[in-house]
Design a protein around this motif. Structure first.
Motif, PDB file in Angstrom:
ATOM      1  N   ASN A  86       0.874  -1.491  -0.107  1.00 40.72           N
ATOM      2  CA  ASN A  86      -0.148   0.302  -0.067  1.00 40.72           C
ATOM      3  C   ASN A  86       0.157   0.875   0.145  1.00 40.72           C
ATOM      4  O   ASN A  86       0.612   2.289   0.044  1.00 40.72           O
ATOM      5  N   ARG A  87       2.190   1.302  -0.219  1.00 39.85           N
ATOM      6  CA  ARG A  87       3.019   2.135   0.086  1.00 39.85           C
ATOM      7  C   ARG A  87       3.468   2.531  -1.125  1.00 39.85           C
ATOM      8  O   ARG A  87       4.039   1.449  -2.304  1.00 39.85           O
ATOM      9  N   ALA A  88       4.015   3.771  -1.686  1.00 38.49           N
ATOM     10  CA  ALA A  88       4.585   4.301  -2.791  1.00 38.49           C
ATOM     11  C   ALA A  88       5.931   5.212  -2.904  1.00 38.49           C
ATOM     12  O   ALA A  88       5.447   5.803  -1.882  1.00 38.49           O
ATOM     13  N   LEU A  89       6.948   4.861  -3.459  1.00 38.36           N
ATOM     14  CA  LEU A  89       7.986   5.959  -3.468  1.00 38.36           C
ATOM     15  C   LEU A  89       8.270   6.387  -5.156  1.00 38.36           C
ATOM     16  O   LEU A  89       8.327   5.449  -6.163  1.00 38.36           O
ATOM     17  N   GLN A  90       7.924   8.029  -4.694  1.00 38.13           N
ATOM     18  CA  GLN A  90       8.818   8.273  -6.329  1.00 38.13           C
ATOM     19  C   GLN A  90      10.044   7.964  -7.277  1.00 38.13           C
ATOM     20  O   GLN A  90      10.289   8.238  -5.409  1.00 38.13           O
ATOM     21  N   VAL A  91       9.841   7.738  -7.949  1.00 41.31           N
ATOM     22  CA  VAL A  91      11.194   7.661  -8.031  1.00 41.31           C
ATOM     23  C   VAL A  91      11.457   8.637  -9.271  1.00 41.31           C
ATOM     24  O   VAL A  91      12.602   8.621 -10.363  1.00 41.31           O
ATOM     25  N   SER A  92      10.613   9.595 -10.087  1.00 42.28           N
ATOM     26  CA  SER A  92      10.651  10.368 -11.269  1.00 42.28           C
ATOM     27  C   SER A  92       9.692  11.084 -11.397  1.00 42.28           C
ATOM     28  O   SER A  92       8.877  11.113 -10.825  1.00 42.28           O
ATOM     29  N   GLY A  93       9.937  12.242 -11.975  1.00 42.23           N
ATOM     30  CA  GLY A  93       9.229  13.421 -12.242  1.00 42.23           C
ATOM     31  C   GLY A  93       8.534  15.331 -10.995  1.00 42.23           C
ATOM     32  O   GLY A  93       7.548  14.769 -10.040  1.00 42.23           O
ATOM     33  N   TYR A  94       9.927  14.908 -10.611  1.00 38.21           N
ATOM     34  CA  TYR A  94       9.791  15.318  -9.523  1.00 38.21           C
ATOM     35  C   TYR A  94      10.339  16.793  -9.145  1.00 38.21           C
ATOM     36  O   TYR A  94      10.298  17.316 -10.548  1.00 38.21           O
ATOM     37  N   GLY A  95       9.535  17.036  -8.185  1.00 39.78           N
ATOM     38  CA  GLY A  95       9.236  19.005  -8.546  1.00 39.78           C
ATOM     39  C   GLY A  95       8.181  19.240  -7.838  1.00 39.78           C
ATOM     40  O   GLY A  95       6.750  18.527  -8.387  1.00 39.78           O
ATOM     41  N   LYS A  96       7.272  21.020  -8.053  1.00 40.96           N
ATOM     42  CA  LYS A  96       6.063  20.836  -7.322  1.00 40.96           C
ATOM     43  C   LYS A  96       5.416  21.120  -8.953  1.00 40.96           C
ATOM     44  O   LYS A  96       5.698  20.902 -10.038  1.00 40.96           O
ATOM     45  N   ASN A  97       4.324  21.377  -8.711  1.00 42.81           N
ATOM     46  CA  ASN A  97       3.706  21.534  -9.603  1.00 42.81           C
ATOM     47  C   ASN A  97       3.681  22.277 -10.420  1.00 42.81           C
ATOM     48  O   ASN A  97       3.840  23.558 -10.366  1.00 42.81           O
ATOM     49  N   PRO A  98       3.868  22.986 -12.472  1.00 42.02           N
ATOM     50  CA  PRO A  98       3.907  23.845 -12.595  1.00 42.02           C
ATOM     51  C   PRO A  98       2.933  24.532 -13.543  1.00 42.02           C
ATOM     52  O   PRO A  98       3.365  25.460 -14.313  1.00 42.02           O
ATOM     53  N   PHE A  99       2.080  24.170 -12.983  1.00 42.85           N
ATOM     54  CA  PHE A  99       0.602  24.527 -13.831  1.00 42.85           C
ATOM     55  C   PHE A  99       0.065  25.336 -12.853  1.00 42.85           C
ATOM     56  O   PHE A  99      -0.354  24.389 -11.792  1.00 42.85           O
ATOM     57  N   GLY A 100      -0.549  26.446 -12.920  1.00 44.48           N
ATOM     58  CA  GLY A 100      -1.414  27.307 -11.890  1.00 44.48           C
ATOM     59  C   GLY A 100      -2.763  26.896 -11.550  1.00 44.48           C
ATOM     60  O   GLY A 100      -3.679  26.015 -10.921  1.00 44.48           O
ATOM     61  N   THR A 101      -3.744  25.372 -12.713  1.00 44.91           N
ATOM     62  CA  THR A 101      -4.714  25.260 -12.602  1.00 44.91           C
ATOM     63  C   THR A 101      -4.844  23.757 -13.577  1.00 44.91           C
ATOM     64  O   THR A 101      -3.902  23.644 -14.502  1.00 44.91           O
ATOM     65  N   SER A 102      -5.010  22.049 -12.783  1.00 41.64           N
ATOM     66  CA  SER A 102      -4.697  21.338 -13.508  1.00 41.64           C
ATOM     67  C   SER A 102      -5.060  19.988 -13.226  1.00 41.64           C
ATOM     68  O   SER A 102      -6.063  20.060 -12.136  1.00 41.64           O
ATOM     69  N   GLU A 103      -5.802  18.835 -13.668  1.00 46.10           N
ATOM     70  CA  GLU A 103      -6.075  17.875 -12.948  1.00 46.10           C
ATOM     71  C   GLU A 103      -5.173  16.883 -12.820  1.00 46.10           C
ATOM     72  O   GLU A 103      -3.788  16.841 -14.302  1.00 46.10           O
ATOM     73  N   ASN A 104      -5.358  16.102 -12.318  1.00 45.79           N
ATOM     74  CA  ASN A 104      -4.463  14.387 -12.331  1.00 45.79           C
ATOM     75  C   ASN A 104      -4.842  12.983 -12.910  1.00 45.79           C
ATOM     76  O   ASN A 104      -6.353  13.463 -12.848  1.00 45.79           O
ATOM     77  N   VAL A 105      -4.079  12.769 -13.598  1.00 44.65           N
ATOM     78  CA  VAL A 105      -4.736  11.054 -13.878  1.00 44.65           C
ATOM     79  C   VAL A 105      -3.841  10.148 -13.399  1.00 44.65           C
ATOM     80  O   VAL A 105      -2.799  10.751 -13.831  1.00 44.65           O
ATOM     81  N   VAL A 106      -4.102   9.464 -12.882  1.00 44.97           N
ATOM     82  CA  VAL A 106      -3.318   8.190 -12.248  1.00 44.97           C
ATOM     83  C   VAL A 106      -3.896   6.726 -12.907  1.00 44.97           C
ATOM     84  O   VAL A 106      -4.919   6.133 -12.546  1.00 44.97           O
ATOM     85  N   VAL A 107      -2.908   6.159 -13.084  1.00 43.70           N
ATOM     86  CA  VAL A 107      -2.770   4.308 -13.536  1.00 43.70           C
ATOM     87  C   VAL A 107      -1.630   4.122 -12.534  1.00 43.70           C
ATOM     88  O   VAL A 107      -0.849   4.031 -12.708  1.00 43.70           O
ATOM     89  N   GLU A 108      -2.634   2.584 -12.267  1.00 43.10           N
ATOM     90  CA  GLU A 108      -1.603   1.854 -11.619  1.00 43.10           C
ATOM     91  C   GLU A 108      -1.452   0.362 -11.809  1.00 43.10           C
ATOM     92  O   GLU A 108      -2.586  -0.223 -12.492  1.00 43.10           O
ATOM     93  N   GLU A 109      -0.586   0.117 -12.431  1.00 42.07           N
ATOM     94  CA  GLU A 109      -0.119  -1.465 -13.149  1.00 42.07           C
ATOM     95  C   GLU A 109       0.558  -1.895 -12.023  1.00 42.07           C
ATOM     96  O   GLU A 109       1.582  -1.594 -11.266  1.00 42.07           O
TER      97      GLU A 109
END
Length: 397
Positions: free
Chosen positions: A280-303
């Motif tokens: 049940n744990r997730a460890l980020q491995v890439s794509g570090y940094g803050k959200n660069p967009f003022g308005t955004s939506e998230n799409v999450v896909v788990e495999e």
């Protein structure tokens, strides 16, 4: 298929023949009992064929006899694989440990799910399951037979008529069927059924009581439709009136609809983050940094990883952050009117009930002012017009 497997176990070499008499070499080798296959000429004029490792060492006398020279172009099969493994002991050990780890991880119960419970809490069911040996990180081979577990859980969980236990990969699913008790009907006081709106009756069905209106009659709000008083004189009695009455009801709405509409638009800009998932744990491995967009939506896909049909407790998760913006779209008057009608219809259905049917809509007045369309709309709706009224509130009956 079996022949190919046996050939791989024995080892296969691909040989290129140069010089001498290649055709005679092939004939003499075949006469000598060697098994040659895939015999062909290469683009550079060399004779090529395949044979087993054992036959390759028996080929030497025929090479001397025909004056040919042999060059091994390719080696395949278990003997050569073993040689490579011997040179890479630590790599082979790592591969072995990897598969052992996968087997051990797939032999554990990683999650226990509960389905079908209403009265019993999930915590109560999981506690009973744990007492029978069903819990996360339990070895699968230590679980009892599913039929035995089902019987024991029925005993442990009062109020259940059936419990099913199913193992899917690393998950155990507990399906619960709870016993149902017949609900006791609340004692009801004698009552009338009266009109909830001014209407014209279109349909009346009396299950219990005395109907006092007919089809096509106009009725006022509060007027008795089905009376809870039956009989007469000394034989008068009161009952709980039951039945259904439908009628035509008219609704008038004033609505306003703007001539502009905000629309969400995806710009095409996005940022992707990858996570390694373990349990049940997730460890980020890439794509570090803050959200660069003022308005955004998230799409999450788990495999989730799988092996031989088993779902393993680890995998990866892709989170895509998509930039969006809000544009203002100019509407025509017809589009704004259409939106206004839809808004009014929604209000009608909220007030009239889910079984209501809108028969007609009449626009009584419309005008455009200050960037909006204003409308007065009359709706003719067929709906249930019944509401209950206890007899004790009907004075003089």
């Amino acid at each position: 298929m079996a022949g190919q497997w046996l050939q791989w176990v024995r080892g296969v070499v691909t040989v290129h023949i140069r010089g001498g008499q290649p055709e005679r070499l092939v004939n003499r080798a075949l006469e000598g009992g060697l098994e040659l296959s895939s015999i062909r000429w290469t683009s550079d004029g060399k004779l090529e064929f395949e044979l087993s490792v054992g036959d390759y060492f028996r080929l030497r006398p025929f090479l001397k006899e025909t004056g040919c020279r042999a060059h091994v172009a390719r080696r395949e099969g278990m003997p050569f694989w073993l040689v490579r493994v011997e040179k890479r002991k630590f790599f082979a050990l790592g591969i072995g440990l990897f598969f052992i780890g996968i087997y051990l991880l797939s032999s554990l119960v990683w999650s226990v799910e509960v389905k079908g419970n209403v009265k019993l809490s999930e915590e109560q069911i999981l506690a009973a399951a744990k007492s029978e040996g069903i819990f996360p990180l339990q070895w699968s081979f230590r679980l009892k037979d599913k039929d035995v577990l089902a019987k024991e859980l029925v005993t442990d969980l009062p109020g259940t008529t059936w419990v099913g236990v199913e193992k899917k990969g690393t998950r155990v699913i507990i399906q619960v069927v709870e016993s149902t008790e017949a609900e006791k009907a609340d004692p009801q006081s004698p009552r009338h059924l009266v009109a909830s709106n001014d209407a014209v009756v279109t349909e009346i069905y009396t299950e219990k009581g005395r109907p006092v209106v007919k089809k096509n009659m106009k009725v006022k709000k509060g007027q008795t439709l089905i009376s809870g008083t039956i009989g007469g004189g000394d034989y008068t009695q009161t009952v709980v009136a039951k039945g259904s009455v439908r009628g035509l009801v008219w609704y008038e709405y004033n609505v306003a609809s703007p001539l502009t509409q905000e629309v969400k638009v995806y710009t095409g800009e996005k940022k992707t983050k990858w996570y390694a998932v373990i349990g049940n744990r997730a460890l980020q491995v890439s794509g570090y940094g803050k959200n660069p967009f003022g308005t955004s939506e998230n799409v999450v896909v788990e495999e989730k990883a799988s092996w031989r049909g088993l779902q393993l407790p680890f995998g990866r998760l892709k989170k895509t952050i998509m930039e969006v913006r809000t544009d203002v779209r100019q509407l025509t008057e017809e589009e704004a009117k259409h939106n206004a009608i839809l808004q009014a219809k929604a209000n009608v259905m909220v007030n009239a009930g889910k079984d209501a049917v809108i028969l007609k809509e009449i626009v009584l007045h419309e005008e455009t002012d200050n960037g909006k369309v204003y409308m007065k709309v009359l709706f003719e709706v067929e709906q249930s017009i019944v509401e209950e009224m206890p007899l004790v509130q009907m004075q003089g009956e």
